[in-house]
Design a protein around this motif. Structure first.
Motif, PDB file in Angstrom:
ATOM      1  N   ARG A  31       0.824  -1.206   0.000  1.00 41.91           N
ATOM      2  CA  ARG A  31       0.000   0.000   0.000  1.00 41.91           C
ATOM      3  C   ARG A  31       0.861   1.260   0.000  1.00 41.91           C
ATOM      4  NH1 ARG A  31      -5.572  -0.800   1.272  1.00 41.91           N
ATOM      5  NH2 ARG A  31      -6.020  -3.021   1.502  1.00 41.91           N
ATOM      6  N   ARG A  32       2.133   1.096  -0.319  1.00 39.60           N
ATOM      7  CA  ARG A  32       3.027   2.245  -0.504  1.00 39.60           C
ATOM      8  C   ARG A  32       2.833   2.741  -1.937  1.00 39.60           C
ATOM      9  NH1 ARG A  32       7.982   0.392  -0.714  1.00 39.60           N
ATOM     10  NH2 ARG A  32       8.973   2.428  -0.387  1.00 39.60           N
ATOM     11  N   ILE A  33       1.790   3.547  -2.116  1.00 42.22           N
ATOM     12  CA  ILE A  33       1.336   3.925  -3.448  1.00 42.22           C
ATOM     13  C   ILE A  33       2.114   5.119  -3.977  1.00 42.22           C
ATOM     14  CG2 ILE A  33      -0.659   4.666  -4.789  1.00 42.22           C
ATOM     15  CD1 ILE A  33      -0.798   1.780  -3.677  1.00 42.22           C
ATOM     16  N   LEU A  34       2.584   4.996  -5.209  1.00 42.57           N
ATOM     17  CA  LEU A  34       3.270   6.087  -5.884  1.00 42.57           C
ATOM     18  C   LEU A  34       2.256   7.114  -6.375  1.00 42.57           C
ATOM     19  CD1 LEU A  34       5.647   3.868  -8.037  1.00 42.57           C
ATOM     20  CD2 LEU A  34       6.363   5.290  -6.098  1.00 42.57           C
ATOM     21  N   THR A  35       2.618   8.392  -6.309  1.00 45.35           N
ATOM     22  CA  THR A  35       1.781   9.456  -6.862  1.00 45.35           C
ATOM     23  C   THR A  35       2.651  10.355  -7.724  1.00 45.35           C
ATOM     24  OG1 THR A  35       2.131  10.826  -4.893  1.00 45.35           O
ATOM     25  CG2 THR A  35       0.161   9.426  -4.926  1.00 45.35           C
ATOM     26  N   ASP A  36       2.008  11.288  -8.423  1.00 47.96           N
ATOM     27  CA  ASP A  36       2.720  12.151  -9.354  1.00 47.96           C
ATOM     28  C   ASP A  36       2.276  13.586  -9.133  1.00 47.96           C
ATOM     29  OD1 ASP A  36       4.230  12.728 -11.912  1.00 47.96           O
ATOM     30  OD2 ASP A  36       2.213  13.405 -12.457  1.00 47.96           O
ATOM     31  N   SER A  37       3.192  14.536  -9.235  1.00 56.54           N
ATOM     32  CA  SER A  37       2.870  15.938  -8.997  1.00 56.54           C
ATOM     33  C   SER A  37       2.771  16.757 -10.276  1.00 56.54           C
ATOM     34  CB  SER A  37       3.924  16.568  -8.073  1.00 56.54           C
ATOM     35  OG  SER A  37       5.211  16.484  -8.662  1.00 56.54           O
ATOM     36  N   ASP A  38       2.972  16.136 -11.440  1.00 51.52           N
ATOM     37  CA  ASP A  38       2.872  16.865 -12.696  1.00 51.52           C
ATOM     38  C   ASP A  38       1.421  17.219 -13.006  1.00 51.52           C
ATOM     39  OD1 ASP A  38       5.570  16.669 -13.023  1.00 51.52           O
ATOM     40  OD2 ASP A  38       5.489  15.007 -14.451  1.00 51.52           O
ATOM     41  N   SER A  39       1.225  18.243 -13.825  1.00 54.12           N
ATOM     42  CA  SER A  39      -0.124  18.616 -14.229  1.00 54.12           C
ATOM     43  C   SER A  39      -0.675  17.596 -15.214  1.00 54.12           C
ATOM     44  CB  SER A  39      -0.118  19.993 -14.888  1.00 54.12           C
ATOM     45  OG  SER A  39       0.436  19.912 -16.192  1.00 54.12           O
ATOM     46  N   PHE A  40      -1.996  17.594 -15.369  1.00 50.10           N
ATOM     47  CA  PHE A  40      -2.632  16.651 -16.292  1.00 50.10           C
ATOM     48  C   PHE A  40      -2.073  16.806 -17.698  1.00 50.10           C
ATOM     49  CE2 PHE A  40      -5.879  15.951 -19.546  1.00 50.10           C
ATOM     50  CZ  PHE A  40      -6.134  14.608 -19.356  1.00 50.10           C
ATOM     51  N   PHE A  41      -1.874  18.046 -18.143  1.00 49.95           N
ATOM     52  CA  PHE A  41      -1.443  18.255 -19.519  1.00 49.95           C
ATOM     53  C   PHE A  41       0.019  17.876 -19.716  1.00 49.95           C
ATOM     54  CE2 PHE A  41      -5.201  20.945 -19.167  1.00 49.95           C
ATOM     55  CZ  PHE A  41      -5.930  20.454 -20.253  1.00 49.95           C
ATOM     56  N   GLU A  42       0.825  17.940 -18.674  1.00 49.89           N
ATOM     57  CA  GLU A  42       2.193  17.427 -18.769  1.00 49.89           C
ATOM     58  C   GLU A  42       2.175  15.909 -18.939  1.00 49.89           C
ATOM     59  OE1 GLU A  42       5.011  20.360 -16.151  1.00 49.89           O
ATOM     60  OE2 GLU A  42       3.522  19.182 -15.058  1.00 49.89           O
ATOM     61  N   VAL A  43       1.304  15.234 -18.182  1.00 48.76           N
ATOM     62  CA  VAL A  43       1.172  13.781 -18.316  1.00 48.76           C
ATOM     63  C   VAL A  43       0.647  13.433 -19.703  1.00 48.76           C
ATOM     64  CG1 VAL A  43      -0.040  11.731 -17.456  1.00 48.76           C
ATOM     65  CG2 VAL A  43       0.847  13.430 -15.844  1.00 48.76           C
ATOM     66  N   LEU A  44      -0.362  14.177 -20.156  1.00 50.25           N
ATOM     67  CA  LEU A  44      -0.958  13.921 -21.471  1.00 50.25           C
ATOM     68  C   LEU A  44       0.077  14.058 -22.582  1.00 50.25           C
ATOM     69  CD1 LEU A  44      -3.633  13.347 -22.968  1.00 50.25           C
ATOM     70  CD2 LEU A  44      -3.957  15.823 -23.118  1.00 50.25           C
ATOM     71  N   SER A  45       0.949  15.035 -22.457  1.00 49.07           N
ATOM     72  CA  SER A  45       1.920  15.287 -23.518  1.00 49.07           C
ATOM     73  C   SER A  45       2.955  14.177 -23.647  1.00 49.07           C
ATOM     74  CB  SER A  45       2.641  16.622 -23.263  1.00 49.07           C
ATOM     75  OG  SER A  45       3.485  16.539 -22.139  1.00 49.07           O
ATOM     76  N   ARG A  46       3.208  13.442 -22.585  1.00 53.33           N
ATOM     77  CA  ARG A  46       4.220  12.378 -22.674  1.00 53.33           C
ATOM     78  C   ARG A  46       3.619  10.972 -22.754  1.00 53.33           C
ATOM     79  NH1 ARG A  46       5.254  13.941 -16.995  1.00 53.33           N
ATOM     80  NH2 ARG A  46       4.672  12.227 -15.601  1.00 53.33           N
ATOM     81  N   ARG A  47       2.302  10.873 -22.837  1.00 53.13           N
ATOM     82  CA  ARG A  47       1.692   9.554 -22.979  1.00 53.13           C
ATOM     83  C   ARG A  47       2.008   8.977 -24.352  1.00 53.13           C
ATOM     84  NH1 ARG A  47      -0.387   5.835 -25.034  1.00 53.13           N
ATOM     85  NH2 ARG A  47      -0.598   7.097 -26.906  1.00 53.13           N
ATOM     86  N   HIS A  48       2.505   7.752 -24.376  1.00 57.36           N
ATOM     87  CA  HIS A  48       2.809   7.086 -25.636  1.00 57.36           C
ATOM     88  C   HIS A  48       2.846   5.585 -25.384  1.00 57.36           C
ATOM     89  CE1 HIS A  48       6.669   7.401 -23.576  1.00 57.36           C
ATOM     90  NE2 HIS A  48       7.106   6.395 -24.308  1.00 57.36           N
ATOM     91  N   SER A  49       2.839   4.819 -26.442  1.00 60.03           N
ATOM     92  CA  SER A  49       2.946   3.359 -26.328  1.00 60.03           C
ATOM     93  C   SER A  49       4.401   2.960 -26.536  1.00 60.03           C
ATOM     94  CB  SER A  49       2.064   2.675 -27.371  1.00 60.03           C
ATOM     95  OG  SER A  49       0.699   2.967 -27.139  1.00 60.03           O
ATOM     96  N   ALA A  50       4.946   2.249 -25.559  1.00 58.71           N
ATOM     97  CA  ALA A  50       6.342   1.833 -25.648  1.00 58.71           C
ATOM     98  C   ALA A  50       6.562   0.624 -24.752  1.00 58.71           C
ATOM     99  CB  ALA A  50       7.274   2.971 -25.244  1.00 58.71           C
ATOM    100  N   LEU A  51       7.654  -0.070 -24.999  1.00 61.21           N
ATOM    101  CA  LEU A  51       8.036  -1.222 -24.188  1.00 61.21           C
ATOM    102  C   LEU A  51       9.196  -0.835 -23.282  1.00 61.21           C
ATOM    103  CD1 LEU A  51       7.899  -3.952 -26.969  1.00 61.21           C
ATOM    104  CD2 LEU A  51       6.122  -3.356 -25.300  1.00 61.21           C
ATOM    105  N   GLY A  52       9.457  -1.668 -22.283  1.00 58.36           N
ATOM    106  CA  GLY A  52      10.537  -1.367 -21.357  1.00 58.36           C
ATOM    107  C   GLY A  52      10.954  -2.584 -20.577  1.00 58.36           C
ATOM    108  N   GLY A  53      11.268  -2.375 -19.299  1.00 56.13           N
ATOM    109  CA  GLY A  53      11.774  -3.450 -18.464  1.00 56.13           C
ATOM    110  C   GLY A  53      10.714  -4.016 -17.538  1.00 56.13           C
TER     111      GLY A  53
END
Length: 232
Positions: A31-53
């Protein structure tokens, strides 16, 4: 689709109680939940489909928590019980579940229970994990991460709506959108998987009244170190 095939609520209907198979293995999530402080539009601008680890427990736990958290419940609505969560749902039924299927040996495998914030699994999931691993490798060429498979409870849709099928897919699309944005906010990679058919759901031990509703594959972000090599 003609006008008479449009989804229509059934007057006086009451949704059956939400019920999932009784998988015997319980895997608690942090229950150690991660949160984010960026604005919605900052998150929207970097949303993309990609693979990783590979995804760790805290990352998976945080995605599931934010996407499925119950915000409000009303037991006197049109279909008996109405709920509010981040993703919209037809009639407030929220009849979609998420099965976590790792492709890289991660132990975080099973059906997510948002009320208890834990995974429920059994030996039947082993076949589903194997089949999903093969499909994800073929579709995405990914050997890391966890596939979040959407599963719908047909009984609840059928009890409340005529021509309910498009509502099921609309709910799945809405949940997928919420998860992609949540993953982007948390610095994770997420790729929708547009597959149809319920083979994986059946392999996991779900009876025929449960339907597959597509999936999304999440990974940790792959960073580049000073040598130019990818790290996760």
């Amino acid at each position: 689709m003609g006008i008479f095939d449009e989804p229509r609520p059934i007057a006086g209907a009451e949704a059956p109680t939400r019920s999932w198979p009784a998988f015997e293995r319980v895997i608690p999530l942090t229950r150690r939940i991660l949160t984010d402080s960026d604005s919605f539009f900052e998150v929207l601008s970097r949303r993309h489909s990609a693979l990783g680890g590979s995804v760790n427990e805290r990352e998976l736990s945080s995605v599931l928590w934010h996407a499925m958290l119950l915000r409000e419940r009303n037991r006197k609505s049109r279909f008996g019980e109405w709920e509010s969560r981040a993703a919209p749902s037809a009639g407030g039924l929220h009849s979609l579940g998420i099965a976590c299927l790792p492709v890289d040996g991660s132990p975080w495998c099973g059906l997510y229970d948002p009320e208890a914030h834990e995974l429920r699994s059994s030996t039947t999931f082993e076949s589903a994990v194997s089949l999903n691993r093969s499909e994800i490798n073929e579709i995405l060429s990914s050997k890391h991460g966890i596939t979040l498979q959407f599963i719908g409870d047909r009984r609840r849709y059928e009890a409340c709506y005529h021509h309910w099928e498009t509502l099921f897919w609309r709910d799945a699309g809405a949940l997928l959108g919420i998860i992609t944005m949540t993953a982007a906010a948390l610095g994770l990679e997420a790729t929708p998987v547009g597959r149809n058919g319920s083979d994986i759901v059946a392999e996991a031990g779900f009876p025929t009244e449960y339907l597959a509703g597509g999936a999304i594959h999440i990974c940790s972000a792959v960073r580049t170190d000073h040598s130019g090599k990818g790290t996760s």
